[in-house]
Enzyme design. Structure first.
Site: not given
Ligand code: DQA
Length: 149
Positions: A75, A99, A102, A112
């Site tokens: 992650n 990958e 959360l 994202r």
């Molecule tokens: C994340 C999602 C990413 O976009 C974010 O920057 C995180 C956490 C998640 O686990 O949902 O830091 O990787």
């Protein structure tokens, strides 16, 4: 047969439990480590669970995993969406990569929705909270068993 899985957590995941709990839940990084260690023991896997806020440290850990681990779970936090350096390291390590996120990254802000990590990943689990890490361990168990048979 090597049954060691490296679990890497990127920037800000040390803040789990206090960071935007409506998105990431109330569980801490230590809770997540405990869940992974328990599920790994049930699956007869060994885990090495790490977190870093530094891109270079994550790259070093991925490079060091080559030949030493059976698989990797990552992650990468926000580096997921920005880091070609992490992608290159993942491609070079020649390990099956799963990958995990959360949150459901496809349900959130548009920036994202793209993941560099995905280009090196065998699979992606997102939106299922901490449970996603347990599912990723199950997937690695199956990949190891498949490779052995
Ligand atoms: C994340 C999602 C990413 O976009 C974010 O920057 C995180 C956490 C998640 O686990 O949902 O830091 O990787």
């Amino acid at each position: 047969m090597n049954s060691k899985i490296l679990i890497l957590n990127g920037p800000n995941l040390n803040m789990l439990g206090v960071r935007e709990p409506e998105i990431y839940g109330r569980g801490t990084l230590e809770d997540l480590r405990g869940l992974c260690e328990r599920r790994a023991a049930e699956l007869d896997l060994e885990v090495d669970f790490r977190q870093s806020n530094a891109e270079g440290e994550l790259v070093d850990w991925i490079q060091g995993a080559r030949g030493a681990f059976a698989g990797l779970i990552i992650n990468a936090g926000a580096l997921t969406h920005t880091s070609i350096a992490l992608l290159d390291a993942l491609l070079a390590c020649e390990l099956p990569v799963i990958e995990v996120h959360l949150s459901n990254i496809f349900q959130r802000e548009p920036y994202r929705r793209h993941s560099y990590v995905s280009e090196a990943a065998r699979g992606l689990i997102c939106g299922l909270g901490a449970q996603g890490y347990a599912f990723a361990l199950e997937a690695h168990r199956k990949l190891i068993d498949g490779a052995a048979s």
